[in-house]
Enzyme design. Structure first.
Site, mmCIF file in Angstrom:
data_model
loop_
_atom_site.group_PDB
_atom_site.id
_atom_site.type_symbol
_atom_site.label_atom_id
_atom_site.label_comp_id
_atom_site.label_asym_id
_atom_site.label_seq_id
_atom_site.Cartn_x
_atom_site.Cartn_y
_atom_site.Cartn_z
ATOM 1 N N LYS A 222 16.394 28.422 -15.223
ATOM 2 C CA LYS A 222 15.659 27.395 -15.928
ATOM 3 C C LYS A 222 14.118 27.747 -15.695
ATOM 4 O O LYS A 222 13.423 26.948 -15.252
ATOM 5 C CB LYS A 222 16.021 25.989 -15.271
ATOM 6 C CG LYS A 222 17.351 25.456 -15.402
ATOM 7 C CD LYS A 222 17.474 23.965 -15.194
ATOM 8 C CE LYS A 222 19.066 23.588 -15.299
ATOM 9 N NZ LYS A 222 19.903 24.149 -14.590
ATOM 10 N N HIS B 20 10.340 28.064 -16.441
ATOM 11 C CA HIS B 20 9.163 26.885 -16.940
ATOM 12 C C HIS B 20 7.867 27.173 -16.245
ATOM 13 O O HIS B 20 7.675 27.038 -15.387
ATOM 14 C CB HIS B 20 9.682 25.658 -16.609
ATOM 15 C CG HIS B 20 8.871 24.270 -17.140
ATOM 16 N ND1 HIS B 20 9.144 23.266 -16.869
ATOM 17 C CD2 HIS B 20 7.792 24.484 -17.942
ATOM 18 C CE1 HIS B 20 7.924 22.269 -17.672
ATOM 19 N NE2 HIS B 20 7.455 23.173 -18.242
ATOM 20 N N GLN C 90 29.633 13.849 -11.240
ATOM 21 C CA GLN C 90 29.332 13.770 -12.522
ATOM 22 C C GLN C 90 29.633 12.260 -13.361
ATOM 23 O O GLN C 90 30.688 11.975 -13.156
ATOM 24 C CB GLN C 90 30.170 14.822 -13.611
ATOM 25 C CG GLN C 90 29.681 16.259 -13.043
ATOM 26 C CD GLN C 90 28.449 16.788 -13.691
ATOM 27 O OE1 GLN C 90 27.614 16.092 -14.339
ATOM 28 N NE2 GLN C 90 27.889 17.944 -13.552
ATOM 29 N N GLY D 285 32.453 23.769 -13.036
ATOM 30 C CA GLY D 285 32.201 24.349 -11.600
ATOM 31 C C GLY D 285 33.437 23.992 -10.798
ATOM 32 O O GLY D 285 34.494 24.601 -10.593
HETATM 33 O O1 C5P Z 1 30.986 21.566 -10.504
HETATM 34 P P1 C5P Z 1 30.427 20.979 -11.848
HETATM 35 O O2 C5P Z 1 31.500 21.408 -12.833
HETATM 36 O O3 C5P Z 1 29.796 19.589 -11.976
HETATM 37 O O4 C5P Z 1 29.456 22.059 -12.191
HETATM 38 C C1 C5P Z 1 28.466 21.846 -13.285
HETATM 39 C C2 C5P Z 1 27.360 23.007 -13.237
HETATM 40 O O5 C5P Z 1 26.364 22.568 -14.366
HETATM 41 C C3 C5P Z 1 26.587 22.802 -12.143
HETATM 42 O O6 C5P Z 1 25.939 24.222 -11.847
HETATM 43 C C4 C5P Z 1 25.415 21.909 -12.484
HETATM 44 O O7 C5P Z 1 23.997 22.190 -11.668
HETATM 45 C C5 C5P Z 1 25.059 22.186 -13.970
HETATM 46 N N1 C5P Z 1 24.477 21.329 -14.782
HETATM 47 C C6 C5P Z 1 25.085 20.080 -14.863
HETATM 48 N N2 C5P Z 1 24.507 19.193 -15.679
HETATM 49 C C7 C5P Z 1 23.306 19.383 -16.228
HETATM 50 C C8 C5P Z 1 22.824 20.780 -16.217
HETATM 51 C C9 C5P Z 1 23.562 21.663 -15.482
HETATM 52 O O8 C5P Z 1 26.073 19.775 -14.093
HETATM 53 N N3 C5P Z 1 22.944 18.343 -17.122
#
Ligand code: C5P
Length: 244
Positions: free
Chosen positions: A70, A72, A202, A222
């Site tokens: 990311k 920036h 999430q 993830g």
């Molecule tokens: O473990 P999980 O499936 O929640 O991982 C999702 C991945 O996507 C992590 O690396 C997280 O940092 C990334 N991510 C996210 N949401 C966002 C941007 C990136 O979960 N908006």
């Protein structure tokens, strides 16, 4: 693996600073998913050498790299960072769309020039619009009074218009961005949860199948894979569900 197959669209988020664990996961997932997403946590601990250590083995060499740093910064610095990442040959690399038009253009140009100079496939640039951790009140606190949804659309269009290949977006943004920005823009979507896996922290989740149906190009997954007792079996199960 066929480039457009459901399995190739899966990038497993390897969020760990532990090199051995990352190595074990990449070896377990080789041949089952399109690639792995490595971000600030792994990269700050192990740098480019760490990436070579886990993706340079004969078994893992075909896994794509989604380098989620990311960027920036001022355009010159972001372009330099993208050139510096070229030896790792990332398939995808992230920047913040809020870096502005010149920074986005510099990122796109740097990836195109580097690919041409080195005769390698081009690293595709993905832009992050509004971090999903920010709500309207957080945005207002930093002087940004446009509602988050509108800001996502604005930054998405800005990224596309400045040569960026795609966007990172939440499941709930897929349809809006696809409708507003057309079929060319790639959409990489985290927050993916198979029905048999817990949501974790999430909040806006969707299943792998629903994300692809809504127009996602890349599924960033993830914990449903990496925290499973058997990560390879979890990846296979997701791929099988997508094929069904
Ligand atoms: O473990 P999980 O499936 O929640 O991982 C999702 C991945 O996507 C992590 O690396 C997280 O940092 C990334 N991510 C996210 N949401 C966002 C941007 C990136 O979960 N908006």
């Amino acid at each position: 693996m066929q480039p457009d197959s459901p399995a190739a669209r899966i990038y497993a988020a390897i969020d760990t600073p532990d090199l051995d664990r990352a190595r074990a996961l990449t070896h377990a997932l080789a041949g089952l998913v399109g690639g792995v997403k490595l971000g600030k946590q792994f990269f700050t601990a192990h740098g480019p050498e760490g990436i070579r250590a886990i993706l340079g083995a004969p078994e893992t060499r075909d896994l794509g790299l989604f380098l989620d740093l990311k960027f920036h910064d001022i355009p010159n610095t972001v372009a330099g960072a993208i050139r510096a990442a070229a030896p790792l040959a990332p398939s995808w690399l992230t920047v913040h769309a809020s870096g502005g038009p010149a920074m986005l253009r510099a990122a796109a140009d740097a990836s195109a020039e580097t690919a041409q100079a080195e005769g390698k496939p081009r690293t595709r640039i993905l832009a992050v619009t509004v971090l999903t951790s920010l709500d309207d009140a957080d945005l207002a606190a930093v002087g940004q009074h446009t509602p988050a949804g509108e800001q996502v659309a604005r930054l998405g269009a800005l990224a596309r218009d400045n040569g960026v290949d795609g966007l990172v977006c939440s499941p709930r943004e897929i349809a809006q961005l696809r409708a507003g920005l057309g079929s060319e823009i790639a959409l990489a979507v985290p927050g993916i949860r198979p029905t048999w896996s817990g949501a974790g922290d999430q909040k806006r989740i969707t299943t792998p199948h629903a994300a692809l149906a809504a127009g996602a190009d890349l599924l960033v997954i993830g914990r449903p894979i990496t925290r499973a007792d058997d990560p390879a079996a979890a990846a296979r199960r997701i791929v099988a569900e997508l094929a069904a």
